[in-house]
Design an enzyme around this catalytic site. Structure first.
Site, PDB file in Angstrom:
ATOM      1  N   HIS A 114      -6.840 -33.577  -4.069  1.00 14.34           N
ATOM      2  CA  HIS A 114      -6.653 -32.361  -3.270  1.00 14.34           C
ATOM      3  C   HIS A 114      -5.421 -31.608  -3.766  1.00 14.34           C
ATOM      4  CE1 HIS A 114      -9.364 -32.758   0.445  1.00 14.34           C
ATOM      5  NE2 HIS A 114      -9.857 -33.496  -0.530  1.00 14.34           N
ATOM      6  N   GLU A 115      -5.459 -30.294  -3.598  1.00 10.29           N
ATOM      7  CA  GLU A 115      -4.371 -29.401  -4.079  1.00 10.29           C
ATOM      8  C   GLU A 115      -4.130 -29.518  -5.588  1.00 10.29           C
ATOM      9  OE1 GLU A 115      -4.443 -30.154  -0.118  1.00 10.29           O
ATOM     10  OE2 GLU A 115      -3.265 -31.595  -1.228  1.00 10.29           O
ATOM     11  N   GLU A 144     -11.376 -27.921   6.478  1.00 10.76           N
ATOM     12  CA  GLU A 144     -10.208 -28.236   7.308  1.00 10.76           C
ATOM     13  C   GLU A 144      -9.564 -26.987   7.899  1.00 10.76           C
ATOM     14  OE1 GLU A 144      -7.724 -30.256   4.409  1.00 10.76           O
ATOM     15  OE2 GLU A 144      -6.787 -28.388   3.787  1.00 10.76           O
TER      16      GLU A 144
HETATM   17  C1  NOJ Z   1      -4.258 -31.543   2.643  1.00 11.28           C
HETATM   18  C2  NOJ Z   1      -5.587 -32.126   2.330  1.00 11.28           C
HETATM   19  O1  NOJ Z   1      -6.489 -31.137   1.924  1.00 11.28           O
HETATM   20  C3  NOJ Z   1      -6.099 -32.834   3.550  1.00 11.28           C
HETATM   21  O2  NOJ Z   1      -7.397 -33.312   3.322  1.00 11.28           O
HETATM   22  C4  NOJ Z   1      -5.157 -33.942   3.909  1.00 11.28           C
HETATM   23  O3  NOJ Z   1      -5.581 -34.525   5.102  1.00 11.28           O
HETATM   24  C5  NOJ Z   1      -3.736 -33.418   4.092  1.00 11.28           C
HETATM   25  N1  NOJ Z   1      -3.345 -32.618   3.000  1.00 11.28           N
HETATM   26  C6  NOJ Z   1      -2.724 -34.541   4.223  1.00 11.28           C
HETATM   27  O4  NOJ Z   1      -2.619 -35.208   3.002  1.00 11.28           O
HETATM   28 CA    CA Z   2      -5.880 -28.645   1.224  1.00  9.80          CA
END
Ligand code: NOJ
Ligand code: CA
Length: 715
Positions: free
Chosen positions: A484-485, A509
């Site tokens: 992610h990111e 999300e």
């Molecule tokens: C951002 C992520 O996209 C998400 O899935 C995750 O729960 C949070 N960061 C915490 O790591």
């Molecule tokens: Ca994210």
């Protein structure tokens, strides 16, 4: 030499010179696309592209600017060109289709400057698009060098409609704006998205994949393939001439890339079609990536999972174990933490998820917030927050390992790095060994916040190399990865098939805690973000309005329930989460059935209808199995359509279970309403789909049992 000999040598020389200097043209295997390479009077390399004789890219310059040295962009002589063809096929470890055909015509041009420095440009022309890259052969005059800029132009012919997100060196987590190129305002695009990463880069910058549509109904998609050891390419738009230009993400010094010959850039890709589904079915970006670097891939498996995750985002429980205000965590004093009582990742709660996964046939359970550091992780720009090996006191790793094994369920590790990539790199081996010791073979990584080392960006060369390092290292431990990111994908899952998925876009999300993603979002993502590879979008939200958890909350997922089901088919990923809480699924077990049935690996994929920003309907055939699954989604407008079931095996009856929006369903007014109907269908059936505003239809087509053939109504 007699006169005849002299004349024939002269003719040969004239032929050679004109041949070398004249423009070089290659056509796609089907002859529809045509690429012409030529040189300007100043020795600048240029290319142009046509589709069915229509100009797609006007003459556009190519070149690389090198720091403190003459640019590799002009003063060139074309010293050689070679054409070749390739037609082969390969089988991905997992994917949307079983076999991928790789068929192109190639032109490789070699350019030399007066100072003897050499540059090569390799063009590959497929039936659905062009890829080209710069290659820097080993040479005396160019050993180590710094790329200060890349001059790649994509000179478009008119003011096309574009589906864009603002240029940003750190984030892709935006929803899309649809405007003409001349009307792109990335600073506005950033404001309406409520994102402030400090690195938004101006009014006329956008990111790739950039999807466009011309007034002649041609679809053009610009992106890149095989991004390794180079920064992400973003796009600068000249809003008067519709000339696009590459804009590389810099480092803190403003440099773009540090390279050493021999080397090459990623491929720049331009997909073109008069048919939107063909853009979604294109395999050109994948084909432009190198084959798998992992020899034994038997341990790499697609995964359907649930997890202690959505409950954290909707505020039912927390990542942190103790009170966030009172602790400044140091990795040595965590034992003094006092629990808040709202910690999500407890042994007990994890067992509950494991039970649910085992009961409903899920492969794995992700647990976030299991390790120390969450008291101190957000927005602090600290180097040492997580050690990736110390659980909170209420998370019993050994006990959970035994329990998960006994239920034949895997646990998925979570490594939030809070963007401290240096800390992660130092601890990676230990963290992966720790995972293996406790039975984990997949990890979700995360890079929330500003990157450490300071001055680097998420999309700069340094971080690109970090993501690749993580993919390679995890492969060494037979660990699959979901980042992610990280930067948006460029087809590297061909090369590193253990890199199952990534986020790199605005996921589901955002609907939990912000104004969220508008109804059209998921109809644009396949044409943009998903062009480069799978996304961990985390669909499957059944409790759609957040006031279910907290009456004061106005947030909601902009969807009906059955649209959430359809996303498992329309948003391809070999890693799919059923993101909602088990408690919520238990209330709608009949609809949940589709999530249980839908596979995460496929033999065939057909895009039946699609229009960016409006709708997407896809059918896929399960891997090694004669069942098919359909997903159809629409934007804020309701929609009906009729589809032919001719993809089904002829002369066989299938039971179609149709999950569709309830008659009065509506994403805002009545999102949970749905209906489920079963029919007998075959390859001659034509099915009517009816989707409400931001609605969806999901269908499973399973071979009908003799009993079903007797009792079910034919459609
Ligand atoms: C951002 C992520 O996209 C998400 O899935 C995750 O729960 C949070 N960061 C915490 O790591
Ligand atoms: Ca994210």
């Amino acid at each position: 030499m007699n006169k005849h000999e002299f004349i024939s040598i002269l003719t040969f020389l004239i032929f050679m010179i004109t041949h070398i200097l004249s423009p070089q043209t290659i056509n796609s295997p089907d002859g529809r696309l045509s690429l012409t390479f030529s040189m300007t009077d100043y020795g600048e390399p240029v290319y142009e592209l046509t589709f069915n004789k229509m100009q797609i890219i006007n003459k556009s310059k190519l070149g690389i600017f090198i720091k403190d040295q003459a640019n590799l962009a002009e003063g060139f002589t074309l010293v050689n060109h070679e054409t070749s063809s390739y037609d082969g096929s390969w089988q991905p470890v997992w994917g949307e289709v079983k076999t991928i055909r790789n068929n192109y015509n190639e032109l490789l041009v070699s350019l030399r400057r007066r100072d003897n420095r050499e540059l090569r440009i390799r063009f590959r022309l497929f039936n659905d698009g062009l890829g080209f890259r710069y290659e820097f052969p080993q040479q005396d005059g160019l050993k180590y060098f710094t790329v200060s800029d890349e001059l790649t132009e994509f000179n478009l012919t008119a003011d096309h409609k574009a589906f864009w997100i603002p240029g940003d060196y750190d984030s892709n987590e935006y929803f899309y704006t649809t405007t003409k190129l001349s009307e792109v305002d990335a600073s506005y695009g950033a404001t309406i998205n409520e994102i402030s990463t400090k690195s938004i880069i101006g009014k006329n910058f956008v990111q790739t994949p950039l999807m466009m549509k011309t007034s002649d109904n041609l679809y053009i998609n610009i992106h890149e393939a095989g991004l390794i050891n180079y920064p992400v390419m973003q796009i600068e738009i000249n809003q008067k001439t519709f000339s696009l230009r590459s804009h590389l993400v810099p480092d803190v010094l403003g440099n773009k890339a540090y390279l050493q010959t021999p080397c090459h850039t990623p491929y720049r890709t331009i997909l073109v079609s008069d048919n939107a589904p063909a853009i979604l079915e294109s395999k050109t970006i994948l084909n432009l990536n190198d084959p798998s670097q992992i020899e034994n891939t038997s341990w790499i498996k697609p995964i359907k999972y649930i997890g202690i995750w959505w409950e954290l985002h909707v505020g039912v429980s927390n990542w942190n174990y103790s009170d966030i205000n009172n602790v400044k965590l140091d990795l040595t004093d965590w034992k003094n933490l006092t629990p808040t009582g709202k910690h999500g990742a407890t042994t007990e709660r994890t067992k509950f998820y494991i039970d649910f996964a085992a009961e409903h046939g899920f492969d794995a359970v992700l647990v976030e917030g299991w390790n120390i550091g969450w008291e101190d992780w957000f927005g602090q720009w600290k180097e040492n927050v997580f050690d990736f090996i110390t659980p909170y006191p209420d998370f019993d790793l050994l006990e959970l390992q035994k329990y998960a094994e006994s239920k034949n369920v895997k646990l998925i590790m979570h490594h939030e790095t809070s963007a401290s990539a240096t800390n992660y790199e130092r601890r990676m081996d230990e963290a992966f060994r720790f995972m293996k010791n406790f039975g984990y073979d997949a990890v979700k990584t995360g890079y929330v916040g500003r990157i450490i080392p300071r001055g680097e960006y998420h999309d700069g060369q340094w971080m690109i190399n970090h993501y690749i390092h993580a993919a390679r290292k995890s492969a060494g431990y037979q660990i699959m990865i979901n980042s992610h990111e990280s930067c948006r994908p460029t087809g590297l899952h061909r090369t590193f098939p253990n890199w199952l998925s990534s986020e790199a876009a605005r996921g589901n999300e955002f609907n939990a805690w912000s104004r969220g993603n508008p109804p059209e979002h998921e109809t644009i993502l396949p044409f943009t973000r998903l062009m480069g590879g799978p996304m961990d979008y985390t669909p499957g939200i059944f409790e759609i309005k957040m006031n279910y958890y907290d009456p004061s909350k106005k947030f909601q997922v902009h969807t009906t329930l059955t649209k959430q089901l359809a996303l498992y088919v329309t948003m391809y990923s070999p890693l799919q989460m059923a993101a909602d809480l088990p408690e919520n699924y238990s209330k709608y077990l009949d609809a949940f059935r589709f999530i249980k049935d839908v596979p995460v690996d496929w033999d065939e994929t057909k895009v039946l209808e699609a229009e960016p920003g409006d709708y997407v309907t896809i059918v896929r055939k399960a891997k090694n199995n004669d069942s098919w699954f359909l997903g159809a989604i629409t934007d804020e407008n309701k929609r009906t359509s009729e589809i032919s079931c001719d993809f089904l095996t002829t002369d066989k009856w299938y039971t179609a279970t149709v999950y569709s929006d309830g008659e009065n369903a509506h994403w805002e007014k009545n999102p949970i309403s749905y209906q489920i109907n079963k029919y007998l269908v075959n390859s001659k059936t034509r099915l009517k789909l009816s989707l409400v505003e931001s609605g969806g239809t999901a269908i499973s087509f399973l071979i009908a049992s003799p009993e079903e053939i007797k009792t079910l109504d034919k459609y």
